[in-house]
Design an enzyme around this catalytic site. Structure first.
Site, PDB file in Angstrom:
ATOM      1  N   GLU A 294     -31.222  25.485  44.195  1.00  0.00           N
ATOM      2  CA  GLU A 294     -31.886  26.688  43.707  1.00  0.00           C
ATOM      3  C   GLU A 294     -32.581  27.510  44.787  1.00  0.00           C
ATOM      4  O   GLU A 294     -33.799  27.720  44.744  1.00  0.00           O
ATOM      5  CB  GLU A 294     -32.887  26.333  42.612  1.00  0.00           C
TER       6      GLU A 294
ATOM      7  N   GLU B  59     -27.854  20.729  36.792  1.00  0.00           N
ATOM      8  CA  GLU B  59     -29.103  20.547  36.040  1.00  0.00           C
ATOM      9  C   GLU B  59     -28.979  21.213  34.692  1.00  0.00           C
ATOM     10  O   GLU B  59     -28.481  22.340  34.582  1.00  0.00           O
ATOM     11  CB  GLU B  59     -30.317  21.172  36.752  1.00  0.00           C
TER      12      GLU B  59
END
Length: 456
Positions: free
Chosen positions: A160, A356
Site C-alpha cells: 500500500e 488483503e
C-alpha cells in the site's frame, strides 16, 4: 472454540487457488527494544498521534511467540502466510535470524511463506522524499532474499504505497506525520522506484514469483453532475491509477506526471525500472469510495480529517452495514473492482492475488465478520466466473493487532488477542474459515470442477 453459523457452502474455487492470511511486522512483532527504531516508533512517541495513546513496543509479541502463531496457522489450514519483514529489525544484530526461524517453522508446518519487504516501518533516519532511499531499499532486499530465497518463493515488494504516501506524507495522520498535500508526490514516486529496484534485486537472487500489494477500490461519483464526476475522476487517479499504471503500463496518468515533473522529479528516467514485469498483481480491497466536488470545509471520514483545500470531498455511502471502523460493507465492490481492472488494463494485468481483505468487529462470536468474509469470497468467485484471472485470497488478519493510528481500538483478527495477557483465542470466524478451506480441498480432491474455472 466457538462454532461458525454459516451453512450455505462457498462456491468451489479452482484447484491450486491460494488461500492465506496476512499480518505485518510492526503491528504484531513487538520486541521493539531488540531492533533499530522506525519512523513509527518516533510517531507513536508523540502525544496525541495514536487514538488510545498506545505503541507497538509489545504489540502481540509475535517475535517471542511466533511458534504459537505458526500453530494457529497450521490449525487454520491455510496454504500460505503473508507476513512482512521489518527493515529496522534486519538492520539489527540477529534480526534476520528471526525470519530464518519463522520461515523454517512455516515450511515445517506446511504453510507457504510469502514475505512482504516493506509495510510502512521505514528505518528512522531514512525518508521517502529522498531518492536515495529507493537504492537503500534495494540493498536491504538483496540481503533478505539472499537469506530466505531458498525457501520463500512468492515475494511482495511493497504494501500500500498509496496509504503510506497519502496518510503519512500528505495528510499527516500516519508516520512520518507530514502534511504536505500534493507536495508528497515524490514519496509515492520513490516508493514505486524502490519497487522496481526490488524486483530486479529479487530476480538477481533467483526469485520467480514477485508482485506488489496495492490498495484499490471503486470510486463512485456522488452524482452525475460534471463537478462530482470530475472530482471522482481525480480521486481515482490519486488512489488507484497513480499506483497501478507506472507498474502495469510504464507511465503515470498525465496529471500526475505533470505534477511530478513540475516539482523537479526526473520521472522519465525511472519509469522503465518501475515497470519491471511482475508475476502477479496484489490487490488490497476494503470498500468503494463515494466522491464529490469540494465543499470548502474540513470533512471527517474514516477517522481522518480531510482538509478543506482538497479538490474533492469524500461522501458517506448510505444504506449499507458498517464495520466497527465505520467502513461500509460492499462485497460487490470487489467484483466491480476486479472486472474494472481487467477491462482497463487488459493483457497488461498479470494474474491477481487478493493480498488483503477483512474487517474490524469486536467479540469472539464474530458473526458479522463471517458475514463480511462470506460475502467477499462469493464476490471474488463471481469475478473469476466473469473471466478475471484471480489466483489467491488472503484475509486481513490472523491476529488482533496494533492498528496504526487507531492503536488497539480496532480488531481485525480471526484470532482474539488479549493485549494485557497476550493470550490467543480463535474466534468464530477462524472456525468458519478453517471449515471453508477444508470443504474446498475435499471438493477439489473429489475431482469436481467449478463452472467458469478461470485457471490458465
Amino acid at each position: 472454540m466457538i462454532r461458525s453459523m454459516v451453512t450455505n457452502p462457498i462456491p468451489q474455487f479452482p484447484a491450486g487457488f491460494l488461500w492465506g492470511v496476512s499480518t505485518s511486522a510492526h503491528q504484531i512483532e513487538g520486541a521493539a527494544d531488540e531492533r533499530e527504531p522506525s519512523v513509527w516508533d518516533a510517531f507513536t512517541a508523540e502525544p496525541g498521534r495514536v487514538r488510545d495513546g498506545s505503541t507497538a513496543a509489545v504489540a502481540c509479541d509475535h517475535y517471542h511467540r511466533h511458534r504459537e502463531d505458526v500453530a494457529l496457522l497450521a490449525g487454520l489450514g491455510v496454504d500460505a502466510y503473508r507476513f512482512s519483514v521489518s527493515w529496522p529489525r534486519v538492520n539489527s544484530p540477529g534480526g534476520l535470524d528471526f525470519y530464518d526461524r519463522l520461515v523454517d517453522d512455516l515450511c515445517a508446518a506446511g504453510v507457504r511463506p510469502v514475505p512482504t519487504l516493506f509495510h510502512w516501518d521505514l528505518p528512522a533516519g531514512l525518508d521517502w522524499l529522498e531518492r536515495d532511499t529507493a537504492a537503500r531499499f534495494a540493498e536491504y532486499v538483496s540481503v533478505v532474499a539472499g537469506r530466505l530465497g531458498d525457501r520463500a518463493e512468492k515475494w511482495i515488494t511493497l504494501n500500500e504505497p498509496a496509504e503510506h504516501t497519502l496518510l503519512g506524507h500528505a495528510l499527516g495522520v500516519h508516520a512520518p506525520g507530514r502534511r504536505l498535500l500534493f507536495d508528497a508526490l515524490p514519496a509515492a514516486h520513490h516508493q514505486l522506484l524502490a519497487h522496481g529496484l526490488a524486483v530486479r534485486a529479487l530476480r538477481a537472487a533467483g526469485a520467480a514469483d514477485i508482485g506488489i500489494a496495492n490498495s484499490h477500490g471503486p470510486t463512485w461519483p456522488a452524482s452525475g453532475e460534471r463537478e462530482d464526476v470530475e472530482a471522482a475522476d481525480l480521486y481515482d487517479v490519486l488512489l488507484n491509477r497513480m499506483f497501478a499504471e507506472p507498474v502495469l503500463l510504464g507511465g503515470y496518468p498525465e496529471i500526475i506526471g505533470d505534477l511530478l515533473s513540475g516539482g523537479g522529479t526526473d520521472v522519465g528516467a525511472d519509469l522503465g525500472v518501475i515497470a519491471e514485469p511482475v508475476d502477479f498483481y496484489g490487490v488490497n480491497y476494503y470498500a468503494p469510495t463515494r466522491v464529490g466536488a469540494p465543499r470548502g470545509t474540513e470533512i471527517e471520514f474514516g477517522g481522518v480529517t480531510l482538509p478543506a483545500e482538497l479538490p474533492f470531498s469524500v461522501r458517506e455511502i448510505e444504506g449499507r452495514p458498517r464495520t466497527d471502523f465505520g467502513w461500509p460493507v460492499v462485497p460487490e465492490g470487489l467484483t466491480e473492482l476486479l472486472t474494472g481492472l481487467r477491462d482497463r488494463y487488459g493483457d497488461r494485468l498479470p494474474p491477481v492475488v487478493i493480498t488483503e481483505n477483512g474487517c474490524s468487529y469486536e467479540g469472539l462470536d464474530d458473526q458479522d465478520r463471517i458475514t463480511y468474509l462470506d460475502g467477499h469470497v462469493r464476490a471474488l468467485h463471481r469475478a473469476i466466473e466473469a473471466g478475471v484471472d484471480v489466483r489467491g485470497y488472503f484475509v486481513w488478519s490472523l491476529l488482533d493487532n496494533f492498528e496504526w493510528a487507531e492503536g488497539y481500538a480496532r480488531r481485525f483478527g480471526l484470532v482474539h488477542v488479549d493485549h494485557g495477557t497476550l493470550a490467543r483465542t480463535p474466534k468464530a470466524s477462524y472456525t468458519w474459515f478453517r471449515d471453508v478451506l477444508r470443504e474446498q480441498r475435499r471438493r477439489n480432491a473429489a475431482g469436481t470442477r467449478p463452472r467458469g474455472d478461470a485457471r490458465r
